[in-house]
Design a protein around this motif. Structure first.
Motif, PDB file in Angstrom:
ATOM      1  N   PRO A   1     -16.293  12.026  10.807  1.00  0.00           N
ATOM      2  CA  PRO A   1     -16.166  11.617  12.210  1.00  0.00           C
ATOM      3  C   PRO A   1     -15.852  12.795  13.125  1.00  0.00           C
ATOM      4  O   PRO A   1     -16.327  12.839  14.265  1.00  0.00           O
ATOM      5  CB  PRO A   1     -15.009  10.609  12.169  1.00  0.00           C
ATOM      6  CG  PRO A   1     -15.069  10.032  10.794  1.00  0.00           C
ATOM      7  CD  PRO A   1     -15.461  11.188   9.910  1.00  0.00           C
ATOM      8  N   GLU A   2     -15.073  13.746  12.633  1.00  0.00           N
ATOM      9  CA  GLU A   2     -14.709  14.899  13.466  1.00  0.00           C
ATOM     10  C   GLU A   2     -15.924  15.758  13.798  1.00  0.00           C
ATOM     11  O   GLU A   2     -15.986  16.360  14.882  1.00  0.00           O
ATOM     12  CB  GLU A   2     -13.652  15.732  12.738  1.00  0.00           C
ATOM     13  CG  GLU A   2     -12.288  15.069  12.653  1.00  0.00           C
ATOM     14  CD  GLU A   2     -12.222  13.941  11.643  1.00  0.00           C
ATOM     15  OE1 GLU A   2     -11.292  13.102  11.748  1.00  0.00           O
ATOM     16  OE2 GLU A   2     -13.095  13.880  10.726  1.00  0.00           O
ATOM     17  N   GLU A   3     -16.896  15.816  12.885  1.00  0.00           N
ATOM     18  CA  GLU A   3     -18.104  16.604  13.158  1.00  0.00           C
ATOM     19  C   GLU A   3     -18.945  15.953  14.250  1.00  0.00           C
ATOM     20  O   GLU A   3     -19.561  16.643  15.073  1.00  0.00           O
ATOM     21  CB  GLU A   3     -18.904  16.787  11.872  1.00  0.00           C
ATOM     22  CG  GLU A   3     -18.234  17.754  10.911  1.00  0.00           C
ATOM     23  CD  GLU A   3     -18.870  17.785   9.541  1.00  0.00           C
ATOM     24  OE1 GLU A   3     -18.882  18.872   8.929  1.00  0.00           O
ATOM     25  OE2 GLU A   3     -19.333  16.728   9.053  1.00  0.00           O
ATOM     26  N   VAL A   4     -18.977  14.632  14.279  1.00  0.00           N
ATOM     27  CA  VAL A   4     -19.679  13.940  15.364  1.00  0.00           C
ATOM     28  C   VAL A   4     -18.892  14.086  16.664  1.00  0.00           C
ATOM     29  O   VAL A   4     -19.472  14.335  17.735  1.00  0.00           O
ATOM     30  CB  VAL A   4     -19.881  12.456  15.024  1.00  0.00           C
ATOM     31  CG1 VAL A   4     -20.646  11.753  16.149  1.00  0.00           C
ATOM     32  CG2 VAL A   4     -20.622  12.298  13.700  1.00  0.00           C
ATOM     33  N   ALA A   5     -17.580  13.955  16.590  1.00  0.00           N
ATOM     34  CA  ALA A   5     -16.739  14.079  17.784  1.00  0.00           C
ATOM     35  C   ALA A   5     -16.894  15.438  18.442  1.00  0.00           C
ATOM     36  O   ALA A   5     -16.837  15.552  19.674  1.00  0.00           O
ATOM     37  CB  ALA A   5     -15.275  13.833  17.421  1.00  0.00           C
ATOM     38  N   ALA A   6     -17.095  16.474  17.658  1.00  0.00           N
ATOM     39  CA  ALA A   6     -17.264  17.813  18.220  1.00  0.00           C
ATOM     40  C   ALA A   6     -18.507  17.894  19.092  1.00  0.00           C
ATOM     41  O   ALA A   6     -18.502  18.535  20.157  1.00  0.00           O
ATOM     42  CB  ALA A   6     -17.331  18.847  17.096  1.00  0.00           C
ATOM     43  N   VAL A   7     -19.581  17.235  18.673  1.00  0.00           N
ATOM     44  CA  VAL A   7     -20.814  17.250  19.469  1.00  0.00           C
ATOM     45  C   VAL A   7     -20.644  16.379  20.714  1.00  0.00           C
ATOM     46  O   VAL A   7     -21.110  16.741  21.806  1.00  0.00           O
ATOM     47  CB  VAL A   7     -22.011  16.779  18.619  1.00  0.00           C
ATOM     48  CG1 VAL A   7     -23.290  16.794  19.447  1.00  0.00           C
ATOM     49  CG2 VAL A   7     -22.173  17.673  17.394  1.00  0.00           C
ATOM     50  N   ILE A   8     -19.976  15.244  20.571  1.00  0.00           N
ATOM     51  CA  ILE A   8     -19.703  14.402  21.734  1.00  0.00           C
ATOM     52  C   ILE A   8     -18.872  15.167  22.759  1.00  0.00           C
ATOM     53  O   ILE A   8     -19.156  15.128  23.963  1.00  0.00           O
ATOM     54  CB  ILE A   8     -18.988  13.110  21.311  1.00  0.00           C
ATOM     55  CG1 ILE A   8     -19.925  12.232  20.471  1.00  0.00           C
ATOM     56  CG2 ILE A   8     -18.490  12.331  22.537  1.00  0.00           C
ATOM     57  CD1 ILE A   8     -19.264  11.012  19.866  1.00  0.00           C
ATOM     58  N   ALA A   9     -17.854  15.891  22.290  1.00  0.00           N
ATOM     59  CA  ALA A   9     -17.015  16.674  23.205  1.00  0.00           C
ATOM     60  C   ALA A   9     -17.830  17.741  23.915  1.00  0.00           C
ATOM     61  O   ALA A   9     -17.642  17.991  25.116  1.00  0.00           O
ATOM     62  CB  ALA A   9     -15.855  17.305  22.433  1.00  0.00           C
ATOM     63  N   PHE A  10     -18.739  18.383  23.209  1.00  0.00           N
ATOM     64  CA  PHE A  10     -19.620  19.359  23.863  1.00  0.00           C
ATOM     65  C   PHE A  10     -20.425  18.697  24.974  1.00  0.00           C
ATOM     66  O   PHE A  10     -20.481  19.211  26.112  1.00  0.00           O
ATOM     67  CB  PHE A  10     -20.557  19.983  22.828  1.00  0.00           C
ATOM     68  CG  PHE A  10     -21.765  20.653  23.433  1.00  0.00           C
ATOM     69  CD1 PHE A  10     -21.631  21.838  24.144  1.00  0.00           C
ATOM     70  CD2 PHE A  10     -23.030  20.094  23.310  1.00  0.00           C
ATOM     71  CE1 PHE A  10     -22.752  22.453  24.731  1.00  0.00           C
ATOM     72  CE2 PHE A  10     -24.142  20.691  23.877  1.00  0.00           C
ATOM     73  CZ  PHE A  10     -23.995  21.878  24.590  1.00  0.00           C
ATOM     74  N   LEU A  11     -21.038  17.557  24.683  1.00  0.00           N
ATOM     75  CA  LEU A  11     -21.862  16.887  25.691  1.00  0.00           C
ATOM     76  C   LEU A  11     -21.037  16.392  26.868  1.00  0.00           C
ATOM     77  O   LEU A  11     -21.553  16.266  27.983  1.00  0.00           O
ATOM     78  CB  LEU A  11     -22.617  15.721  25.048  1.00  0.00           C
ATOM     79  CG  LEU A  11     -23.689  16.119  24.033  1.00  0.00           C
ATOM     80  CD1 LEU A  11     -24.229  14.877  23.320  1.00  0.00           C
ATOM     81  CD2 LEU A  11     -24.825  16.881  24.703  1.00  0.00           C
ATOM     82  N   ALA A  12     -19.755  16.118  26.647  1.00  0.00           N
ATOM     83  CA  ALA A  12     -18.873  15.658  27.721  1.00  0.00           C
ATOM     84  C   ALA A  12     -18.309  16.798  28.546  1.00  0.00           C
ATOM     85  O   ALA A  12     -17.684  16.562  29.586  1.00  0.00           O
ATOM     86  CB  ALA A  12     -17.729  14.840  27.136  1.00  0.00           C
ATOM     87  N   SER A  13     -18.531  18.023  28.111  1.00  0.00           N
ATOM     88  CA  SER A  13     -17.894  19.180  28.739  1.00  0.00           C
ATOM     89  C   SER A  13     -18.818  19.908  29.707  1.00  0.00           C
ATOM     90  O   SER A  13     -20.030  19.664  29.760  1.00  0.00           O
ATOM     91  CB  SER A  13     -17.433  20.164  27.664  1.00  0.00           C
ATOM     92  OG  SER A  13     -18.543  20.890  27.149  1.00  0.00           O
ATOM     93  N   ALA A  14     -18.232  20.851  30.408  1.00  0.00           N
ATOM     94  CA  ALA A  14     -19.016  21.702  31.305  1.00  0.00           C
ATOM     95  C   ALA A  14     -19.947  22.618  30.532  1.00  0.00           C
ATOM     96  O   ALA A  14     -20.899  23.173  31.104  1.00  0.00           O
ATOM     97  CB  ALA A  14     -18.078  22.524  32.184  1.00  0.00           C
ATOM     98  N   ASP A  15     -19.711  22.820  29.248  1.00  0.00           N
ATOM     99  CA  ASP A  15     -20.599  23.654  28.435  1.00  0.00           C
ATOM    100  C   ASP A  15     -21.997  23.062  28.339  1.00  0.00           C
ATOM    101  O   ASP A  15     -22.955  23.776  28.038  1.00  0.00           O
ATOM    102  CB  ASP A  15     -20.023  23.820  27.025  1.00  0.00           C
ATOM    103  CG  ASP A  15     -18.729  24.606  27.018  1.00  0.00           C
ATOM    104  OD1 ASP A  15     -18.564  25.488  27.884  1.00  0.00           O
ATOM    105  OD2 ASP A  15     -17.887  24.337  26.145  1.00  0.00           O
ATOM    106  N   ALA A  16     -22.113  21.755  28.559  1.00  0.00           N
ATOM    107  CA  ALA A  16     -23.410  21.081  28.478  1.00  0.00           C
ATOM    108  C   ALA A  16     -23.976  20.811  29.871  1.00  0.00           C
ATOM    109  O   ALA A  16     -24.669  19.812  30.085  1.00  0.00           O
ATOM    110  CB  ALA A  16     -23.275  19.779  27.699  1.00  0.00           C
ATOM    111  N   ALA A  17     -23.718  21.693  30.814  1.00  0.00           N
ATOM    112  CA  ALA A  17     -24.073  21.456  32.212  1.00  0.00           C
ATOM    113  C   ALA A  17     -25.576  21.403  32.468  1.00  0.00           C
ATOM    114  O   ALA A  17     -26.000  20.927  33.524  1.00  0.00           O
ATOM    115  CB  ALA A  17     -23.449  22.547  33.099  1.00  0.00           C
ATOM    116  N   TYR A  18     -26.389  21.868  31.511  1.00  0.00           N
ATOM    117  CA  TYR A  18     -27.842  21.826  31.706  1.00  0.00           C
ATOM    118  C   TYR A  18     -28.509  20.999  30.603  1.00  0.00           C
ATOM    119  O   TYR A  18     -29.649  21.212  30.235  1.00  0.00           O
ATOM    120  CB  TYR A  18     -28.419  23.246  31.732  1.00  0.00           C
ATOM    121  CG  TYR A  18     -29.760  23.355  32.420  1.00  0.00           C
ATOM    122  CD1 TYR A  18     -29.928  22.955  33.745  1.00  0.00           C
ATOM    123  CD2 TYR A  18     -30.876  23.860  31.746  1.00  0.00           C
ATOM    124  CE1 TYR A  18     -31.161  23.058  34.375  1.00  0.00           C
ATOM    125  CE2 TYR A  18     -32.108  23.969  32.363  1.00  0.00           C
ATOM    126  CZ  TYR A  18     -32.241  23.557  33.680  1.00  0.00           C
ATOM    127  OH  TYR A  18     -33.468  23.661  34.308  1.00  0.00           O
TER     128      TYR A  18
END
Length: 254
Positions: free
Chosen positions: A214-231
């Motif tokens: 679950p933590e590996e999926v959560a890491a990708v979700i957190a990326f998509l929720a962050s400013a790092d995924a702005a594009y």
């Protein structure tokens, strides 16, 4: 490791947050500074929320009006809404010929209609710019797999909702994406992972030769929720150990 403070000052809703991917996602967002509302029908969600310093809400997300209750609770608690993570769902589908009306309704109501309703309730209140919607689809919503029709159709609907809303909301500064987990070690998959045939047919053909966490999926979700995924918008990112990309022949039995 989580980046401390990446979500400081931001408020999030995570559904299906009592355990598994939802609990891991809520913990990840909270660790990075977010205020988090954890919503789930299971009673464990209250203890999970307390442990994270968040707000817990026991609710049947498939009920009419549940979306508005979840959003109103978050706004009352935090005064704002920045991130919606649509994770709640059920498993255990059957071949279509073995699926009665109640089973079909249960999958569509919980895994698709509840997500549409909650997302509809959240959209007017999401931050502009900077709002994020991240939903959990499935590899079975992208590639066909026998015996999972109602589940797969609902998860495919989540993937298409993601693409549709990305086009509608990106001009307003709200980015919409999804993840498509493969085999993840959760309570939902525990029985399957203990089945030798399932492991040989589904797990061993995965290039990484293991289930995800679950933590590996959560890491990708957190990326998509962050400013790092702005594009990044309208994407359904597989978190599946390479299962969709290439499948290894299963090992010989014995």
């Amino acid at each position: 490791m989580p980046e401390q403070g990446r979500f400081t000052g931001r408020a999030a809703i995570v559904t299906g947050a009592a355990r598994g991917i939802g609990a891991a996602t809520a913990a990840r967002l909270a660790a990075e500074g977010a205020q988090v509302l954890l919503a789930d029908q299971a009673p464990e969600v209250m203890a999970q929320a307390e442990a994270l310093g968040g707000v817990g809400l026991r609710i049947d997300l498939a009920a009419r009006g549940a979306g508005e209750v979840v959003v109103d609770t978050a706004l009352d608690a935090f005064g704002r809404l920045d991130i919606l993570v649509n994770n709640a769902g059920i498993g255990g589908s059957k071949p279509l010929l073995e699926s009665d009306d109640d089973l079909i309704d249960r999958f569509i109501d919980t895994n698709l209609k509840a997500v549409l309703r909650l997302t509809r309730a959240a959209i007017p209140h999401l931050a502009r710019p900077g709002g994020r919607i991240v939903s959990v689809s499935s590899t079975f919503g992208i590639a066909g797999y026998p015996g999972t029709t109602a589940y797969a159709v609902a998860k495919a609907g989540i993937a298409q909702m993601t693409r549709q809303l990305a086009g509608e909301l990106a001009p307003e500064g709200i980015l919409v994406n999804a993840v498509a987990p493969g085999v993840i070690e959760t309570a939902m998959t525990k029985g399957h992972l203990g089945n030798d045939y399932y492991r040989r047919a589904v797990l061993e053909p995965t290039p990484l030769r293991r289930a995800g966490t679950p933590e590996e999926v959560a890491a990708v979700i957190a990326f998509l929720a962050s400013a790092d995924a702005a594009y990044v918008a309208g994407q359904v990112i597989a978190v599946d150990g390479g299962w969709l990309a290439a499948r290894h022949p299963p090992r010989e039995a014995g």
